[in-house]
Design a protein around this motif. Structure first.
Motif, PDB file in Angstrom:
ATOM      1  N   ALA A   1       0.864  -1.194   0.000  1.00 16.19           N
ATOM      2  CA  ALA A   1       0.000   0.000   0.000  1.00 16.19           C
ATOM      3  C   ALA A   1       0.894   1.235   0.000  1.00 16.19           C
ATOM      4  O   ALA A   1       1.125   1.849   1.047  1.00 16.19           O
ATOM      5  N   PRO A   2       1.411   1.622  -1.177  1.00 20.36           N
ATOM      6  CA  PRO A   2       2.402   2.706  -1.242  1.00 20.36           C
ATOM      7  C   PRO A   2       2.013   3.998  -0.531  1.00 20.36           C
ATOM      8  O   PRO A   2       2.827   4.600   0.138  1.00 20.36           O
ATOM      9  N   ALA A   3       0.776   4.431  -0.669  1.00 20.77           N
ATOM     10  CA  ALA A   3       0.368   5.687  -0.023  1.00 20.77           C
ATOM     11  C   ALA A   3      -0.236   5.448   1.352  1.00 20.77           C
ATOM     12  O   ALA A   3      -0.533   6.398   2.069  1.00 20.77           O
ATOM     13  N   GLY A   4      -0.392   4.192   1.742  1.00 15.72           N
ATOM     14  CA  GLY A   4      -1.020   3.864   3.012  1.00 15.72           C
ATOM     15  C   GLY A   4      -0.288   4.426   4.208  1.00 15.72           C
ATOM     16  O   GLY A   4      -0.906   4.812   5.199  1.00 15.72           O
ATOM     17  N   ARG A   5       1.019   4.497   4.117  1.00 14.52           N
ATOM     18  CA  ARG A   5       1.791   5.009   5.254  1.00 14.52           C
ATOM     19  C   ARG A   5       1.422   6.434   5.609  1.00 14.52           C
ATOM     20  O   ARG A   5       1.472   6.841   6.753  1.00 14.52           O
ATOM     21  N   TYR A   6       1.044   7.235   4.610  1.00 14.52           N
ATOM     22  CA  TYR A   6       0.730   8.642   4.868  1.00 14.52           C
ATOM     23  C   TYR A   6      -0.610   8.817   5.563  1.00 14.52           C
ATOM     24  O   TYR A   6      -0.874   9.863   6.135  1.00 14.52           O
ATOM     25  N   ARG A   7      -1.425   7.784   5.509  1.00 16.53           N
ATOM     26  CA  ARG A   7      -2.741   7.838   6.156  1.00 16.53           C
ATOM     27  C   ARG A   7      -2.736   7.186   7.536  1.00 16.53           C
ATOM     28  O   ARG A   7      -3.723   7.236   8.247  1.00 16.53           O
ATOM     29  N   SER A   8      -1.638   6.576   7.902  1.00 15.53           N
ATOM     30  CA  SER A   8      -1.591   5.829   9.159  1.00 15.53           C
ATOM     31  C   SER A   8      -1.461   6.766  10.361  1.00 15.53           C
ATOM     32  O   SER A   8      -0.916   7.867  10.267  1.00 15.53           O
ATOM     33  N   ALA A   9      -1.947   6.292  11.483  1.00 14.23           N
ATOM     34  CA  ALA A   9      -1.860   7.074  12.723  1.00 14.23           C
ATOM     35  C   ALA A   9      -0.415   7.337  13.133  1.00 14.23           C
ATOM     36  O   ALA A   9      -0.088   8.462  13.530  1.00 14.23           O
ATOM     37  N   PRO A  10       0.498   6.349  13.045  1.00 11.86           N
ATOM     38  CA  PRO A  10       1.883   6.638  13.420  1.00 11.86           C
ATOM     39  C   PRO A  10       2.520   7.718  12.539  1.00 11.86           C
ATOM     40  O   PRO A  10       3.234   8.586  13.036  1.00 11.86           O
ATOM     41  N   PHE A  11       2.241   7.676  11.231  1.00 11.76           N
ATOM     42  CA  PHE A  11       2.810   8.703  10.351  1.00 11.76           C
ATOM     43  C   PHE A  11       2.273  10.073  10.719  1.00 11.76           C
ATOM     44  O   PHE A  11       3.027  11.040  10.820  1.00 11.76           O
ATOM     45  N   ARG A  12       0.952  10.153  10.924  1.00 13.97           N
ATOM     46  CA  ARG A  12       0.353  11.449  11.298  1.00 13.97           C
ATOM     47  C   ARG A  12       0.965  11.970  12.592  1.00 13.97           C
ATOM     48  O   ARG A  12       1.255  13.158  12.723  1.00 13.97           O
ATOM     49  N   ARG A  13       1.175  11.069  13.544  1.00  7.99           N
ATOM     50  CA  ARG A  13       1.762  11.481  14.825  1.00  7.99           C
ATOM     51  C   ARG A  13       3.187  11.988  14.635  1.00  7.99           C
ATOM     52  O   ARG A  13       3.562  13.041  15.162  1.00  7.99           O
ATOM     53  N   HIS A  14       3.994  11.240  13.864  1.00  7.12           N
ATOM     54  CA  HIS A  14       5.363  11.686  13.592  1.00  7.12           C
ATOM     55  C   HIS A  14       5.352  13.026  12.862  1.00  7.12           C
ATOM     56  O   HIS A  14       6.148  13.916  13.161  1.00  7.12           O
ATOM     57  N   HIS A  15       4.449  13.165  11.901  1.00 11.01           N
ATOM     58  CA  HIS A  15       4.373  14.402  11.132  1.00 11.01           C
ATOM     59  C   HIS A  15       4.042  15.587  12.047  1.00 11.01           C
ATOM     60  O   HIS A  15       4.676  16.643  11.954  1.00 11.01           O
ATOM     61  N   GLU A  16       3.067  15.400  12.914  1.00 11.27           N
ATOM     62  CA  GLU A  16       2.702  16.478  13.841  1.00 11.27           C
ATOM     63  C   GLU A  16       3.864  16.846  14.758  1.00 11.27           C
ATOM     64  O   GLU A  16       4.126  18.029  15.000  1.00 11.27           O
ATOM     65  N   GLN A  17       4.564  15.837  15.264  1.00 15.54           N
ATOM     66  CA  GLN A  17       5.701  16.097  16.152  1.00 15.54           C
ATOM     67  C   GLN A  17       6.811  16.842  15.420  1.00 15.54           C
ATOM     68  O   GLN A  17       7.350  17.829  15.945  1.00 15.54           O
ATOM     69  N   ILE A  18       7.145  16.384  14.233  1.00 19.62           N
ATOM     70  CA  ILE A  18       8.231  17.015  13.484  1.00 19.62           C
ATOM     71  C   ILE A  18       7.832  18.418  13.049  1.00 19.62           C
ATOM     72  O   ILE A  18       8.634  19.360  13.153  1.00 19.62           O
ATOM     73  N   ALA A  19       6.597  18.576  12.580  1.00 19.47           N
ATOM     74  CA  ALA A  19       6.138  19.914  12.193  1.00 19.47           C
ATOM     75  C   ALA A  19       6.202  20.871  13.385  1.00 19.47           C
ATOM     76  O   ALA A  19       6.595  22.032  13.239  1.00 19.47           O
ATOM     77  N   GLY A  20       5.854  20.387  14.558  1.00 25.56           N
ATOM     78  CA  GLY A  20       5.943  21.220  15.757  1.00 25.56           C
ATOM     79  C   GLY A  20       7.370  21.616  16.075  1.00 25.56           C
ATOM     80  O   GLY A  20       7.639  22.773  16.421  1.00 25.56           O
ATOM     81  N   MET A  21       8.290  20.676  15.943  1.00 27.02           N
ATOM     82  CA  MET A  21       9.703  20.989  16.201  1.00 27.02           C
ATOM     83  C   MET A  21      10.252  21.962  15.167  1.00 27.02           C
ATOM     84  O   MET A  21      11.008  22.886  15.504  1.00 27.02           O
ATOM     85  N   VAL A  22       9.868  21.769  13.896  1.00 21.92           N
ATOM     86  CA  VAL A  22      10.320  22.679  12.844  1.00 21.92           C
ATOM     87  C   VAL A  22       9.774  24.077  13.096  1.00 21.92           C
ATOM     88  O   VAL A  22      10.507  25.065  12.990  1.00 21.92           O
TER      89      VAL A  22
END
Length: 101
Positions: free
Chosen positions: A19-40
């Motif tokens: 599922a190539p795009a599935g990772r972007y919809r997953s809860a762990p990816f969203r969580r990592h994205h939110e954390q990194i966006a906050g740090m940036v």
């Protein structure tokens, strides 16, 4: 995170292939994205933190990581140093005059 991708590379490649795009919809990816966006945003409030978070997370895409390790022959430390350089550049962007790319 580089160590995690390295240690579980085969499993992550299998998951990415199914599922190539599935990772972007997953809860762990969203969580990592939110954390990194906050740090940036904290490091460099004038940059598009959500976009930069996508770019940083792209470095851990299993296919790209595997290509860098197997085809380019890069070790995990080289990948980490490259990411450190990128992050240092983001920090340097703070307060820089905005110029079109």
């Amino acid at each position: 995170m580089a160590e995690l991708v390295h240690d579980h590379r085969e499993l992550l490649l299998l998951a990415e292939g199914s599922a190539p795009a599935g990772r972007y919809r997953s809860a762990p990816f969203r969580r990592h994205h939110e954390q990194i966006a906050g740090m940036v945003a904290e490091l460099a409030p004038d940059v598009d933190a959500a976009y930069v978070a996508d770019l940083l997370l792209m470095a851990f895409t299993p296919g790209l990581f595997d290509f860098q390790r197997t085809e380019r022959g890069w070790d995990v430390n080289r990948i980490k140093r490259g990411l450190d350089t990128l992050i240092a550049g983001i920090g340097a962007a703070e307060g820089a005059d905005e110029q079109p790319s």
